[in-house]
Motif scaffolding. Structure first.
Motif, PDB file in Angstrom:
ATOM      1  N   THR A  53       0.836  -1.212   0.000  1.00 58.02           N
ATOM      2  CA  THR A  53       0.000   0.000   0.000  1.00 58.02           C
ATOM      3  C   THR A  53       0.865   1.254   0.000  1.00 58.02           C
ATOM      4  O   THR A  53       0.597   2.214  -0.749  1.00 58.02           O
ATOM      5  CB  THR A  53      -0.920   0.018   1.247  1.00 58.02           C
ATOM      6  N   SER A  54       1.904   1.252   0.846  1.00 54.35           N
ATOM      7  CA  SER A  54       2.762   2.453   0.920  1.00 54.35           C
ATOM      8  C   SER A  54       3.404   2.725  -0.437  1.00 54.35           C
ATOM      9  O   SER A  54       3.517   3.878  -0.860  1.00 54.35           O
ATOM     10  CB  SER A  54       3.830   2.299   2.010  1.00 54.35           C
ATOM     11  N   GLN A  55       3.786   1.651  -1.140  1.00 57.65           N
ATOM     12  CA  GLN A  55       4.384   1.845  -2.464  1.00 57.65           C
ATOM     13  C   GLN A  55       3.365   2.314  -3.478  1.00 57.65           C
ATOM     14  O   GLN A  55       3.667   3.142  -4.352  1.00 57.65           O
ATOM     15  CB  GLN A  55       5.037   0.535  -2.946  1.00 57.65           C
ATOM     16  N   ALA A  56       2.127   1.804  -3.339  1.00 54.43           N
ATOM     17  CA  ALA A  56       1.054   2.236  -4.259  1.00 54.43           C
ATOM     18  C   ALA A  56       0.784   3.724  -4.065  1.00 54.43           C
ATOM     19  O   ALA A  56       0.588   4.466  -5.044  1.00 54.43           O
ATOM     20  CB  ALA A  56      -0.211   1.418  -4.003  1.00 54.43           C
ATOM     21  N   ILE A  57       0.798   4.182  -2.818  1.00 51.59           N
ATOM     22  CA  ILE A  57       0.562   5.611  -2.543  1.00 51.59           C
ATOM     23  C   ILE A  57       1.687   6.442  -3.171  1.00 51.59           C
ATOM     24  O   ILE A  57       1.445   7.460  -3.838  1.00 51.59           O
ATOM     25  CB  ILE A  57       0.456   5.870  -1.017  1.00 51.59           C
ATOM     26  N   LEU A  58       2.922   5.975  -2.956  1.00 54.97           N
ATOM     27  CA  LEU A  58       4.062   6.713  -3.534  1.00 54.97           C
ATOM     28  C   LEU A  58       3.962   6.776  -5.064  1.00 54.97           C
ATOM     29  O   LEU A  58       4.232   7.804  -5.677  1.00 54.97           O
ATOM     30  CB  LEU A  58       5.369   6.022  -3.141  1.00 54.97           C
ATOM     31  N   PHE A  59       3.544   5.636  -5.651  1.00 55.23           N
ATOM     32  CA  PHE A  59       3.409   5.610  -7.112  1.00 55.23           C
ATOM     33  C   PHE A  59       2.377   6.651  -7.562  1.00 55.23           C
ATOM     34  O   PHE A  59       2.594   7.390  -8.528  1.00 55.23           O
ATOM     35  CB  PHE A  59       2.989   4.205  -7.577  1.00 55.23           C
ATOM     36  N   ALA A  60       1.238   6.697  -6.819  1.00 52.01           N
ATOM     37  CA  ALA A  60       0.183   7.663  -7.169  1.00 52.01           C
ATOM     38  C   ALA A  60       0.719   9.089  -7.084  1.00 52.01           C
ATOM     39  O   ALA A  60       0.422   9.932  -7.930  1.00 52.01           O
ATOM     40  CB  ALA A  60      -1.015   7.476  -6.250  1.00 52.01           C
ATOM     41  N   VAL A  61       1.530   9.351  -6.048  1.00 50.54           N
ATOM     42  CA  VAL A  61       2.090  10.696  -5.861  1.00 50.54           C
ATOM     43  C   VAL A  61       2.976  11.064  -7.053  1.00 50.54           C
ATOM     44  O   VAL A  61       2.871  12.153  -7.626  1.00 50.54           O
ATOM     45  CB  VAL A  61       2.896  10.774  -4.529  1.00 50.54           C
ATOM     46  N   PHE A  62       3.845  10.128  -7.462  1.00 53.55           N
ATOM     47  CA  PHE A  62       4.749  10.396  -8.596  1.00 53.55           C
ATOM     48  C   PHE A  62       3.971  10.498  -9.903  1.00 53.55           C
ATOM     49  O   PHE A  62       4.207  11.379 -10.725  1.00 53.55           O
ATOM     50  CB  PHE A  62       5.812   9.304  -8.723  1.00 53.55           C
ATOM     51  N   TYR A  63       3.028   9.551 -10.077  1.00 50.85           N
ATOM     52  CA  TYR A  63       2.314   9.484 -11.348  1.00 50.85           C
ATOM     53  C   TYR A  63       1.447  10.727 -11.575  1.00 50.85           C
ATOM     54  O   TYR A  63       1.345  11.230 -12.684  1.00 50.85           O
ATOM     55  CB  TYR A  63       1.445   8.215 -11.387  1.00 50.85           C
ATOM     56  N   SER A  64       0.851  11.245 -10.470  1.00 49.53           N
ATOM     57  CA  SER A  64      -0.026  12.421 -10.611  1.00 49.53           C
ATOM     58  C   SER A  64       0.772  13.714 -10.681  1.00 49.53           C
ATOM     59  O   SER A  64       0.225  14.772 -10.980  1.00 49.53           O
ATOM     60  CB  SER A  64      -0.992  12.484  -9.430  1.00 49.53           C
ATOM     61  N   GLY A  65       2.063  13.637 -10.350  1.00 48.08           N
ATOM     62  CA  GLY A  65       2.891  14.850 -10.381  1.00 48.08           C
ATOM     63  C   GLY A  65       2.823  15.640  -9.089  1.00 48.08           C
ATOM     64  O   GLY A  65       3.363  16.752  -8.997  1.00 48.08           O
ATOM     65  N   CYS A  66       2.144  15.080  -8.051  1.00 47.65           N
ATOM     66  CA  CYS A  66       2.039  15.787  -6.755  1.00 47.65           C
ATOM     67  C   CYS A  66       3.424  16.006  -6.140  1.00 47.65           C
ATOM     68  O   CYS A  66       3.626  16.948  -5.364  1.00 47.65           O
ATOM     69  CB  CYS A  66       1.197  14.983  -5.770  1.00 47.65           C
ATOM     70  N   ASN A  67       4.363  15.125  -6.473  1.00 40.43           N
ATOM     71  CA  ASN A  67       5.720  15.236  -5.902  1.00 40.43           C
ATOM     72  C   ASN A  67       6.375  16.565  -6.272  1.00 40.43           C
ATOM     73  O   ASN A  67       7.246  17.059  -5.560  1.00 40.43           O
ATOM     74  CB  ASN A  67       6.594  14.078  -6.394  1.00 40.43           C
ATOM     75  N   LEU A  68       5.922  17.179  -7.406  1.00 42.38           N
ATOM     76  CA  LEU A  68       6.546  18.429  -7.864  1.00 42.38           C
ATOM     77  C   LEU A  68       6.233  19.591  -6.942  1.00 42.38           C
ATOM     78  O   LEU A  68       6.871  20.632  -7.005  1.00 42.38           O
ATOM     79  CB  LEU A  68       6.079  18.755  -9.293  1.00 42.38           C
ATOM     80  N   ARG A  69       5.234  19.399  -6.063  1.00 43.03           N
ATOM     81  CA  ARG A  69       4.892  20.492  -5.143  1.00 43.03           C
ATOM     82  C   ARG A  69       5.872  20.563  -3.980  1.00 43.03           C
ATOM     83  O   ARG A  69       5.888  21.533  -3.235  1.00 43.03           O
ATOM     84  CB  ARG A  69       3.493  20.265  -4.561  1.00 43.03           C
TER      85      ARG A  69
END
Ligand SMILES: Nc1nc2c(ncn2[C@@H]2O[C@H](COP(=O)(O)OP(=O)(O)OP(=O)(O)O)[C@@H](O)[C@H]2O)c(=O)[nH]1
Length: 368
Positions: A53-69
């Motif tokens: 689950t933690s990896q799935a959340i991280l993937f979602a963050v990267f995939y959606s571009g939220c990490n750029l914030r």
């Protein structure tokens, strides 16, 4: 590097981390089935599900571009801390197999070697040391250590490896810093060189006295215009010669002659459109190319210029009766630039011959 390229790189890096998690989970289940993992099946299953689950959340963050914030879009520190958390949880449930799994602490820290700041790296290394030491102390205090001497040895080995990693990370980061500075210096040099190149190009293309294009640059621009010409479009070309210029030089001096040339350049520039190409053709002769221009427009433009020049007043000079003569021609698709210049020159010759201070058109074949 563009945003998309960086994001692709970060996703690849995340995939590497996720792949490592998958392998560690495999090893966890292997440890469980071989009796080295001290926890019930449900606990192992829930733990594995939480890791996924933690990896799935991280993937979602990267995939959606939220990490750029975030200040660090690679989220390295968060990923390292998460990894250290799961690793400590795994280590805490292992028996003497613990020593073999210690290597994953090193792997997680290596993940942050290039991206973590020196401070963050030391912080993470300290966290590793204190987490493992606390587990060992806790189990030692509760007499749960199967081999206390081995546990002390593991703590010592981990300590040495961590110190080595911290020193190596400092070395790597100092090298990267040096390389970054060199890159900036190189970029600054490149910018300076580019600026110098531009200055050189301007110098090569410009006539020093008038600031207009010189003959060579005009010929290059005119050829380019001619090559890019479309069917049905007509360009105007005029050769302009200042009348009795030698007399001005003789009567008022060479400096006055220079001033007249500069005055013509100023007047002509003011009379023309931005898209028109005006150049000093040589001596007291100028050339102008009027893109997309018919016979009437060419005549009215040259007349406007001629009249404007006769009205020029030179500061501090008593030069009277300034005038110019012009020879005009039209350029059509397939026309040759040299031929057109020759036509304009012949028309200019006629203008001079007929008394100067006038514009003659090559298409008015009066000599014929
Ligand atoms: N001051 C100055 N004179 C120049 C420059 N270039 C050429 N000249 C002079 O321009 C004069 C041109 O003279 P000519 O070719 O006889 O032409 P003109 O006196 O204008 O006579 P027409 O063209 O027949 O009207 C020469 O005396 C050149 O020395 C320059 O950059 N500055």
């Amino acid at each position: 590097m563009t945003h998309n390229a960086i994001q692709r790189l970060l996703l690849k890096r995340f995939a590497l981390a996720a792949g490592t998690y998958a392998l560690v989970l495999l090893l966890l289940w292997l440890a469980f089935f071989t009796g080295h993992y001290d926890a019930p099946l449900t606990s192992v299953a829930i733990g594995s599900a939480l890791v996924v689950t933690s990896q799935a959340i991280l993937f979602a963050v990267f995939y959606s571009g939220c990490n750029l914030r975030f200040a660090d879009p690679s989220l390295t520190e968060a990923q390292v801390l998460l990894g250290l958390g799961w690793q400590t949880w795994l280590i805490a449930h292992l028996d003497e197999a613990r020593g073999a799994f210690l290597v994953f602490y090193v792997l997680i820290l290596l993940f942050g070697l290039f991206h973590l700041s020196r401070r963050s790296f030391v912080r993470c290394a300290l966290l590793v040391f204190f987490s493992f030491s606390t587990i060992t102390l806790w189990e030692g205090y509760h007499f749960q250590l199967p081999d206390p001497a081995m546990a002390v040895l593991q703590v010592c080995v981990l300590f040495i490896v961590l110190v080595w990693l911290v020193l190596y990370a400092r070395y790597v980061q100092a090298s990267r810093q040096r390389m970054r500075q060199r890159r900036f210096a190189l970029q600054a040099h490149q910018d300076t060189l580019r600026g110098m190149m531009r200055q050189l190009e301007d110098l090569v293309a410009t006539d020093e006295l008038t600031g207009l294009f010189n003959r060579r640059h005009f010929l290059r621009l005119a050829s380019r215009e001619l090559n890019a010409m479309e069917a049905g479009v007509v360009h105007g070309l005029a050769l302009i010669d200042l009348d009795h210029f030698k007399r001005i030089n003789d009567l008022h001096g060479h400096a006055a002659g220079d001033q007249v040339l500069q005055a013509f350049a100023g007047v002509a520039t003011a009379c023309l459109r931005d898209s028109d190409v005006l150049a000093r053709y040589g001596g007291e002769e100028f050339v102008v190319l009027l893109p997309d221009c018919d016979a009437d427009s060419l005549i009215s433009c040259c007349e406007r210029l001629r009249i404007a020049f006769t009205d020029v007043e030179l500061i501090g000079l008593n030069v009277r009766n300034l005038s110019l003569s012009a020879g005009m021609t039209l350029l059509e698709l397939g026309d040759d630039l040299d031929d057109a210049l020759q036509r304009a020159d012949q028309a200019l010759y006629r203008a001079k011959r007929d008394g100067r201070n006038r514009c003659a058109a090559a298409w008015e074949n009066v000599d014929a």
